[in-house]
Design an enzyme around this catalytic site. Structure first.
Site, mmCIF file in Angstrom:
data_model
loop_
_atom_site.group_PDB
_atom_site.id
_atom_site.type_symbol
_atom_site.label_atom_id
_atom_site.label_comp_id
_atom_site.label_asym_id
_atom_site.label_seq_id
_atom_site.Cartn_x
_atom_site.Cartn_y
_atom_site.Cartn_z
ATOM 1 N N ASP A 118 0.853 -1.194 0.000
ATOM 2 C CA ASP A 118 0.000 0.000 0.000
ATOM 3 C C ASP A 118 0.879 1.231 0.000
ATOM 4 O O ASP A 118 1.418 1.630 1.036
ATOM 5 C CB ASP A 118 -0.895 -0.002 1.242
ATOM 6 C CG ASP A 118 -2.099 -0.898 1.055
ATOM 7 O OD1 ASP A 118 -2.443 -1.636 1.987
ATOM 8 O OD2 ASP A 118 -2.693 -0.873 -0.035
ATOM 9 N N GLY A 173 -6.135 4.833 2.836
ATOM 10 C CA GLY A 173 -5.256 5.645 3.683
ATOM 11 C C GLY A 173 -4.800 4.942 4.939
ATOM 12 O O GLY A 173 -3.689 5.158 5.418
ATOM 13 N N ASP A 222 -10.994 -4.831 -1.201
ATOM 14 C CA ASP A 222 -10.066 -4.424 -0.176
ATOM 15 C C ASP A 222 -10.760 -4.533 1.171
ATOM 16 O O ASP A 222 -11.399 -3.596 1.638
ATOM 17 C CB ASP A 222 -9.660 -2.963 -0.447
ATOM 18 C CG ASP A 222 -8.301 -2.696 0.106
ATOM 19 O OD1 ASP A 222 -7.438 -2.220 -0.633
ATOM 20 O OD2 ASP A 222 -8.126 -2.995 1.306
ATOM 21 N N GLY A 280 -13.131 -7.415 3.799
ATOM 22 C CA GLY A 280 -14.491 -7.951 3.784
ATOM 23 C C GLY A 280 -14.628 -9.048 2.763
ATOM 24 O O GLY A 280 -14.064 -8.983 1.705
HETATM 25 C C1 DX5 Z 1 -6.305 1.040 2.842
HETATM 26 C C2 DX5 Z 1 -5.558 -0.112 2.241
HETATM 27 C C3 DX5 Z 1 -6.008 -1.443 2.803
HETATM 28 C C4 DX5 Z 1 -5.429 -1.711 4.149
HETATM 29 C C5 DX5 Z 1 -5.874 -3.062 4.640
HETATM 30 O O1 DX5 Z 1 -5.927 2.228 2.200
HETATM 31 O O2 DX5 Z 1 -5.750 -0.136 0.847
HETATM 32 O O3 DX5 Z 1 -5.574 -2.476 1.955
HETATM 33 O O4 DX5 Z 1 -4.102 -1.711 4.151
HETATM 34 O O5 DX5 Z 1 -6.963 -2.805 5.319
HETATM 35 P P1 DX5 Z 1 -7.357 -3.697 6.590
HETATM 36 O O6 DX5 Z 1 -6.208 -3.624 7.579
HETATM 37 O O7 DX5 Z 1 -8.594 -3.065 7.043
HETATM 38 O O8 DX5 Z 1 -7.537 -5.090 6.049
#
Ligand code: DX5
Length: 218
Positions: A39, A146, A179, A181
């Site tokens: 990311d 973010g 991204d 769920g």
């Molecule tokens: C948010 C990112 C997500 C994050 C993962 O900007 O794109 O991929 O790193 O999210 P969680 O930790 O909620 O799985």
């Protein structure tokens, strides 16, 4: 990027231990993930700042897994070649960050990588309909970009189903990644905190998420 029935598990290393990223990549590989998502955040397109290409490159030799760079940056054109050179086989750019999205996607292919396209929760899929022929992956954000650990935006479920239908009209396989769920219909699931904080450890987390993802597709 061919789509196959087995859901892909694609951890984001945003929640990883930044003091031991190479080791965390190795543990993810051992846990059976399919590829790793970096990311990349520039503190401008999103209010957070993360990895540059040199960090990705430093971890490249740690694992054999494919790397994908999720560029949450305001000027993706200027960074595509550097992340490909760092070892990313897929570069995902945001439709919202590109004034000339068609050209930006062609830059990724010209750099020798697969082109991925990300859409924020508020962005309609109609905004990307006419450039899906240039993509191998569509990333539907189910959180606002973010930060990790944010709440899953359940109202994205219909959008994911709509994306599945839209991609069925494209004349080549385009992988649908979400991204966060276990949304119905996705081919790949990007998760960060859910995996890194899984009670039973990474390997159990990967197995459980893959099972849940497969059930969500039924
Ligand atoms: C948010 C990112 C997500 C994050 C993962 O900007 O794109 O991929 O790193 O999210 P969680 O930790 O909620 O799985």
């Amino acid at each position: 990027m061919a789509t196959d029935p087995t859901p892909k598990i694609v951890p984001s290393v945003l929640p990883a231990n930044f003091a031991r990223l190479g080791e965390d990549c190795r543990e993810l590989e051992k846990a059976g993930v399919d590829r790793i998502q970096w990311d990349v955040m520039d503190g401008h397109f999103v209010p957070n700042l993360t990895f540059g290409p040199d960090v990705v490159s430093a971890c490249r030799e740690a694992v054999a897994l494919p790397f994908e760079a999720h560029l949450m940056v305001s000027d993706p054109d200027s960074l595509v070649e550097r992340f490909v050179a760092a070892g990313c086989s897929c570069v995902i750019i945001h439709a919202e960050a590109c004034l000339h999205l068609h050209r930006s996607l062609t830059l990724i292919e010209a750099a020798g990588a697969q082109a991925g396209l990300a859409v924020n929760p508020a962005t309609p899929l109609e905004a990307v309909r006419h450039v899906l022929d240039l993509t191998s992956l569509l990333l539907v954000m189910t959180v606002n970009p973010g930060f990790g650990g944010q709440g899953y935006i359940a109202s994205m479920e219909p959008k994911i189903a709509e994306a599945r239908q839209l991609l069925a009209e494209v004349d080549h396989p385009v992988e649908l990644e979400v991204d966060g769920g276990a949304a119905a219909g996705a081919d790949a699931f990007c998760a960060g905190s859910a995996l890194f904080s899984y009670d039973g450890g990474l390997e159990s987390g990967v197995t459980d998420l893959r099972r849940r993802a497969a059930e969500a597709r039924r």
